[in-house]
Design a protein around this motif. Structure first.
Motif, PDB file in Angstrom:
ATOM      1  N   SER A 130       2.387   2.517 -13.801  1.00 39.45           N
ATOM      2  CA  SER A 130       2.855   1.614 -14.858  1.00 39.45           C
ATOM      3  C   SER A 130       4.260   1.100 -14.537  1.00 39.45           C
ATOM      4  CB  SER A 130       2.851   2.335 -16.206  1.00 39.45           C
ATOM      5  OG  SER A 130       1.565   2.788 -16.547  1.00 39.45           O
ATOM      6  N   ALA A 131       5.124   2.003 -14.066  1.00 36.13           N
ATOM      7  CA  ALA A 131       6.485   1.605 -13.689  1.00 36.13           C
ATOM      8  C   ALA A 131       6.463   0.637 -12.518  1.00 36.13           C
ATOM      9  CB  ALA A 131       7.310   2.841 -13.339  1.00 36.13           C
ATOM     10  N   MET A 132       5.530   0.829 -11.597  1.00 37.31           N
ATOM     11  CA  MET A 132       5.401  -0.060 -10.444  1.00 37.31           C
ATOM     12  C   MET A 132       5.136  -1.494 -10.893  1.00 37.31           C
ATOM     13  SD  MET A 132       2.551   0.170  -7.401  1.00 37.31           S
ATOM     14  CE  MET A 132       1.225  -0.508  -8.401  1.00 37.31           C
ATOM     15  N   ILE A 133       4.188  -1.660 -11.813  1.00 41.99           N
ATOM     16  CA  ILE A 133       3.852  -2.996 -12.308  1.00 41.99           C
ATOM     17  C   ILE A 133       5.022  -3.600 -13.083  1.00 41.99           C
ATOM     18  CG2 ILE A 133       2.307  -4.286 -13.832  1.00 41.99           C
ATOM     19  CD1 ILE A 133       0.168  -2.116 -13.205  1.00 41.99           C
ATOM     20  N   ALA A 134       5.633  -2.795 -13.966  1.00 45.26           N
ATOM     21  CA  ALA A 134       6.742  -3.290 -14.789  1.00 45.26           C
ATOM     22  C   ALA A 134       7.927  -3.697 -13.928  1.00 45.26           C
ATOM     23  CB  ALA A 134       7.152  -2.221 -15.794  1.00 45.26           C
ATOM     24  N   CYS A 135       8.279  -2.867 -12.950  1.00 47.93           N
ATOM     25  CA  CYS A 135       9.428  -3.172 -12.085  1.00 47.93           C
ATOM     26  C   CYS A 135       9.187  -4.438 -11.271  1.00 47.93           C
ATOM     27  CB  CYS A 135       9.706  -2.001 -11.145  1.00 47.93           C
ATOM     28  SG  CYS A 135      10.400  -0.546 -11.958  1.00 47.93           S
ATOM     29  N   PHE A 154       0.829  -1.202   0.000  1.00 52.16           N
ATOM     30  CA  PHE A 154       0.000   0.000   0.000  1.00 52.16           C
ATOM     31  C   PHE A 154       0.870   1.261   0.000  1.00 52.16           C
ATOM     32  CE2 PHE A 154      -2.290  -3.433   2.148  1.00 52.16           C
ATOM     33  CZ  PHE A 154      -3.377  -3.549   1.285  1.00 52.16           C
ATOM     34  N   GLY A 155       2.085   1.116   0.542  1.00 50.48           N
ATOM     35  CA  GLY A 155       3.023   2.234   0.512  1.00 50.48           C
ATOM     36  C   GLY A 155       3.408   2.614  -0.902  1.00 50.48           C
ATOM     37  N   LYS A 156       3.419   1.634  -1.821  1.00 49.47           N
ATOM     38  CA  LYS A 156       3.737   1.935  -3.219  1.00 49.47           C
ATOM     39  C   LYS A 156       2.737   2.924  -3.815  1.00 49.47           C
ATOM     40  CE  LYS A 156       3.916  -2.416  -4.452  1.00 49.47           C
ATOM     41  NZ  LYS A 156       4.097  -3.697  -5.156  1.00 49.47           N
ATOM     42  N   ILE A 157       1.461   2.761  -3.469  1.00 49.33           N
ATOM     43  CA  ILE A 157       0.417   3.635  -4.010  1.00 49.33           C
ATOM     44  C   ILE A 157       0.587   5.059  -3.492  1.00 49.33           C
ATOM     45  CG2 ILE A 157      -2.065   4.013  -4.205  1.00 49.33           C
ATOM     46  CD1 ILE A 157      -1.159   1.474  -5.586  1.00 49.33           C
ATOM     47  N   GLN A 210      14.100  -3.515   6.638  1.00 55.85           N
ATOM     48  CA  GLN A 210      13.212  -4.682   6.691  1.00 55.85           C
ATOM     49  C   GLN A 210      13.803  -5.877   5.949  1.00 55.85           C
ATOM     50  OE1 GLN A 210       9.344  -3.468   5.146  1.00 55.85           O
ATOM     51  NE2 GLN A 210       9.460  -1.548   6.286  1.00 55.85           N
ATOM     52  N   LYS A 211      14.941  -5.664   5.262  1.00 59.88           N
ATOM     53  CA  LYS A 211      15.588  -6.689   4.433  1.00 59.88           C
ATOM     54  C   LYS A 211      14.706  -7.085   3.252  1.00 59.88           C
ATOM     55  CE  LYS A 211      17.524  -8.512   8.716  1.00 59.88           C
ATOM     56  NZ  LYS A 211      17.523  -9.664   9.644  1.00 59.88           N
ATOM     57  N   ASP A 212      13.854  -6.159   2.820  1.00 63.36           N
ATOM     58  CA  ASP A 212      12.956  -6.402   1.689  1.00 63.36           C
ATOM     59  C   ASP A 212      13.604  -5.838   0.424  1.00 63.36           C
ATOM     60  OD1 ASP A 212      10.873  -6.864   0.005  1.00 63.36           O
ATOM     61  OD2 ASP A 212       9.366  -5.762   1.155  1.00 63.36           O
ATOM     62  N   LEU A 213      14.538  -6.599  -0.126  1.00 64.25           N
ATOM     63  CA  LEU A 213      15.330  -6.109  -1.252  1.00 64.25           C
ATOM     64  C   LEU A 213      14.486  -5.959  -2.519  1.00 64.25           C
ATOM     65  CD1 LEU A 213      18.524  -8.327  -0.787  1.00 64.25           C
ATOM     66  CD2 LEU A 213      17.971  -6.144   0.265  1.00 64.25           C
ATOM     67  N   GLY A 214      13.530  -6.849  -2.724  1.00 60.60           N
ATOM     68  CA  GLY A 214      12.700  -6.769  -3.919  1.00 60.60           C
ATOM     69  C   GLY A 214      11.893  -5.493  -3.964  1.00 60.60           C
ATOM     70  N   SER A 215      11.239  -5.158  -2.849  1.00 59.45           N
ATOM     71  CA  SER A 215      10.456  -3.922  -2.803  1.00 59.45           C
ATOM     72  C   SER A 215      11.350  -2.702  -2.937  1.00 59.45           C
ATOM     73  CB  SER A 215       9.655  -3.851  -1.497  1.00 59.45           C
ATOM     74  OG  SER A 215       8.671  -4.865  -1.465  1.00 59.45           O
ATOM     75  N   ALA A 216      12.572  -2.773  -2.384  1.00 54.88           N
ATOM     76  CA  ALA A 216      13.503  -1.646  -2.522  1.00 54.88           C
ATOM     77  C   ALA A 216      13.828  -1.387  -3.991  1.00 54.88           C
ATOM     78  CB  ALA A 216      14.783  -1.921  -1.731  1.00 54.88           C
ATOM     79  N   LEU A 217      14.030  -2.460  -4.758  1.00 56.50           N
ATOM     80  CA  LEU A 217      14.291  -2.306  -6.191  1.00 56.50           C
ATOM     81  C   LEU A 217      13.089  -1.692  -6.912  1.00 56.50           C
ATOM     82  CD1 LEU A 217      16.113  -5.663  -7.050  1.00 56.50           C
ATOM     83  CD2 LEU A 217      17.070  -3.374  -7.248  1.00 56.50           C
ATOM     84  N   ILE A 218      11.881  -2.105  -6.511  1.00 54.15           N
ATOM     85  CA  ILE A 218      10.668  -1.571  -7.138  1.00 54.15           C
ATOM     86  C   ILE A 218      10.520  -0.087  -6.842  1.00 54.15           C
ATOM     87  CG2 ILE A 218       8.146  -1.696  -7.154  1.00 54.15           C
ATOM     88  CD1 ILE A 218       8.491  -4.710  -6.464  1.00 54.15           C
TER      89      ILE A 218
END
Length: 406
Positions: free
Chosen positions: A354-359, A159-162, A205-213
């Motif tokens: 759009s970038a959020m989904i693609a990443c 939800f933070g992404k939004i 949080q060690k959430d590397l995937g979300s950090a990349l997004i």
């Protein structure tokens, strides 16, 4: 007229795909599994209701967006039914919830341009949401990115992404190129701090995937808003420095990097997941072993992280490539809508979503193929996950609304 015919053809193909997948699932068992047929019919009914509502009350937007989302959701629910019926039922419920959120957002937002003035609210929500997982301190697969309340778990970063995208859109909307470094600094220092805060929370949080997004979203939006390559270079430089620091500060990050570099010799230290995923993809070949004929139980976390490997094993690389094409078309239709609107807030919001989904797609599929370190994020609309499903349909509603403005 041609576009409308194409929309109808794609919708018919979606129904055909749904019927084919769930019929196949039903005949895998003896006697025939009628629950699979019932679930397929429920999904078809939901598709029909969604299409009727959108076409009747919102006829001017891009109908391909919701159809693409439905195709991906159908594939996800079918594959989850193959893996775990209970998880598939939950995913179906989240799919219904996502459609409700999608319709509710369309109704609640008459004109997205009016929401640019709520920059401070988006900022406050981002600052509150991003560190929630740190406060909860609930570790899952080495990362502290989940919050559980009353037996209900969710990922705040979804939800933070939004809120992050909406804040950056509202902040960068005001940017004006004055060819002056000091003036640029005055305009960009606050968005830069928010980006660093969000990334710092995710790294902690060690959430590397979300950090990349989040990094991909920020980089795309900053470049589009400013048009200056120097900010892209600065962002990459800061990201490299941050990655270097995270590598030395967190053993979890070091372990992920070491496993990625040589998963075959690290099977007992975390590389087993990557190795099994690669074996599954290679055993499926181009056309797959057939739905129900693979060995998905050998794959850890097969309902979320490695569901793409399961799809490739049983339905083949050709089918997997088709899924990637749908994601690309999703991104393309979103970017197309962005450049058809005049309002800068709407444009930047669309680009961010759009970038959020693609990443997210690039990060998880890149991890499955060992192109980058594998991180625990979902494949949008396909992997099991309620918070991911809801956030994606919320983003889809924003894209749909902006496509209507264009």
């Amino acid at each position: 007229m041609k576009i409308k015919k194409d929309e109808i053809k794609l919708l018919m193909l979606t129904y055909l795909l749904c019927i084919a997948l769930f019929t196949n699932l039903s005949i895998l068992k003896d006697p025939m599994d009628m629950n699979a047929i019932y679930m397929g019919l429920i999904v078809c009914v939901l598709l029909t209701i969604t299409q009727i509502l959108i076409r009747k009350f919102y006829p001017h937007g891009d109908k391909f967006l919701i159809t693409f989302a439905c195709i991906l959701s159908v594939i996800g629910i079918a594959m989850l039914y193959r893996l775990d019926t209970g998880v598939a039922i939950k995913q179906l419920i989240w799919f219904i919830g996502g459609i409700i959120v999608f319709i509710a957002v369309l109704v609640a937002i008459p004109d997205l341009r009016d929401f640019a003035k709520y920059k401070k609210i988006y900022l406050a929500m981002t600052i509150i949401v991003m560190p929630l997982a740190l406060l909860a301190h609930q570790e899952t697969y080495g990362a502290t990115n989940w919050v559980t309340i009353g037996g209900f778990g969710f990922q705040p970063s979804e939800f933070g992404k939004i809120t992050f995208v909406l804040y950056l859109a509202a902040a960068l909307k005001e940017y004006e190129d004055k060819n002056n470094i000091i003036e640029d600094f005055k305009q960009l220092w606050q968005p830069a701090l928010v980006v660093m805060f969000a990334l710092a929370c995710l790294v902690a949080q060690k959430d590397l995937g979300s950090a990349l997004i989040f990094f991909g979203i920020a980089l795309t939006m900053v470049y589009v808003a400013t048009g200056k390559k120097k900010y892209v270079i600065i962002c990459f430089a800061l990201f490299i420095i941050g990655s270097f620091m995270a590598y030395h500060l967190f053993s979890h990050v070091r372990q992920r990097i070491l496993v990625w570099r040589d998963p075959w010799n690290s099977k007992d230290k975390g590389g087993y997941q990557i190795v099994q995923g690669l074996y599954a993809i290679s055993s499926g070949g181009m056309l797959g072993s057939g739905l129900g004929q693979g060995y998905p139980n050998l794959l850890p976390v097969n309902t979320s992280d490695l569901i793409f490997a399961v799809i490739c094993e049983e339905l083949g690389m050709v089918f997997g490539l088709g899924i990637m094409i749908i994601y690309f078309l999703f991104f393309y239709r979103g970017m197309r809508a962005a450049f058809r609107v005049q309002d800068k807030f709407s444009q930047l919001s669309t680009i961010g979503m759009s970038a959020m989904i693609a990443c997210q797609v690039l990060v998880i599929i890149g991890g499955v193929f060992a192109v980058i370190p594998l991180t625990g994020i979902t494949l949008p609309l396909i992997s099991a996950g309620g918070s991911s499903m809801i956030s994606m349909f919320f983003a889809l509603a924003i894209l749909q609304k902006i496509s209507e403005e264009g």
